[in-house]
Design a protein around this motif. Sequence first.
Motif, mmCIF file in Angstrom:
data_model
loop_
_atom_site.group_PDB
_atom_site.id
_atom_site.type_symbol
_atom_site.label_atom_id
_atom_site.label_comp_id
_atom_site.label_asym_id
_atom_site.label_seq_id
_atom_site.Cartn_x
_atom_site.Cartn_y
_atom_site.Cartn_z
ATOM 1 N N ALA A 1 0.941 -1.237 -0.052
ATOM 2 C CA ALA A 1 -0.078 0.137 0.284
ATOM 3 C C ALA A 1 0.854 1.357 -0.048
ATOM 4 O O ALA A 1 0.451 2.247 -0.612
ATOM 5 C CB ALA A 1 -0.869 -0.083 1.053
ATOM 6 N N GLY B 1 0.284 4.506 -2.428
ATOM 7 C CA GLY B 1 0.405 5.735 -1.632
ATOM 8 C C GLY B 1 1.299 6.688 -2.453
ATOM 9 O O GLY B 1 1.007 7.919 -2.793
ATOM 10 N N SER C 1 -6.397 10.939 -0.531
ATOM 11 C CA SER C 1 -7.006 10.089 0.277
ATOM 12 C C SER C 1 -6.983 8.879 -0.447
ATOM 13 O O SER C 1 -7.003 8.587 -1.565
ATOM 14 C CB SER C 1 -8.334 10.341 0.433
ATOM 15 O OG SER C 1 -9.154 9.467 1.334
ATOM 16 N N MET C 2 -6.722 7.546 0.625
ATOM 17 C CA MET C 2 -6.709 6.276 -0.130
ATOM 18 C C MET C 2 -7.294 5.395 0.837
ATOM 19 O O MET C 2 -7.043 5.361 2.140
ATOM 20 C CB MET C 2 -5.187 6.006 -0.084
ATOM 21 C CG MET C 2 -4.962 4.666 -0.710
ATOM 22 S SD MET C 2 -2.940 4.304 -0.998
ATOM 23 C CE MET C 2 -2.725 3.326 0.422
ATOM 24 N N GLN C 3 -8.349 4.481 0.442
ATOM 25 C CA GLN C 3 -8.982 3.546 1.239
ATOM 26 C C GLN C 3 -8.507 2.189 0.491
ATOM 27 O O GLN C 3 -8.832 1.793 -0.574
ATOM 28 C CB GLN C 3 -10.352 3.628 1.269
ATOM 29 C CG GLN C 3 -11.063 4.842 2.073
ATOM 30 C CD GLN C 3 -12.328 5.205 1.805
ATOM 31 O OE1 GLN C 3 -13.185 4.516 1.319
ATOM 32 N NE2 GLN C 3 -12.710 6.339 2.658
ATOM 33 N N CYS C 4 -7.924 1.116 1.229
ATOM 34 C CA CYS C 4 -7.636 -0.004 0.718
ATOM 35 C C CYS C 4 -8.674 -1.129 1.232
ATOM 36 O O CYS C 4 -8.855 -1.542 2.290
ATOM 37 C CB CYS C 4 -6.103 -0.522 1.665
ATOM 38 S SG CYS C 4 -4.684 0.497 1.197
ATOM 39 N N LEU C 5 -9.464 -1.150 0.026
ATOM 40 C CA LEU C 5 -10.655 -2.012 0.157
ATOM 41 C C LEU C 5 -10.193 -3.542 -0.294
ATOM 42 O O LEU C 5 -11.296 -4.502 -0.013
ATOM 43 C CB LEU C 5 -11.717 -1.661 -0.450
ATOM 44 C CG LEU C 5 -12.203 -0.102 0.121
ATOM 45 C CD1 LEU C 5 -13.384 0.526 -0.742
ATOM 46 C CD2 LEU C 5 -12.582 -0.138 1.520
#
Length: 101
Positions: free
Chosen positions: A55, A59, A84-88
């Motif tokens: 990740a 980023g 912004s980063m969301q690791c789904l």
Amino acid sequence: MTDDEMLQQLRDITATASFNQWAGFEVVRATAGECELMMVWRPEEMGQYVGFLHAGMIGALLDTACGFAAVTTSGAAVLASQFSMQCLAPAVGSEFVAIGR
């Protein structure tokens, strides 16, 4: 500044940034307020403990794309950006693309 000039400016910046060179960030496209970067997946150097793309690399790609998008409007070096980063789900693929706006 034309799109071609912006693209060359960002490629010149990338050529001087050792991290960008190591990561293999390639500036694919640049227009006013937008930048597209591509990175080729190297599992032996970019993987996390389960083998997916780390990740932190995602980023870094996002941060660079956003910063470069800002450069296209400011004309000067940008040292930081807001993203912004969301690791789904795991990042799976052979190439990764980020578009900063």
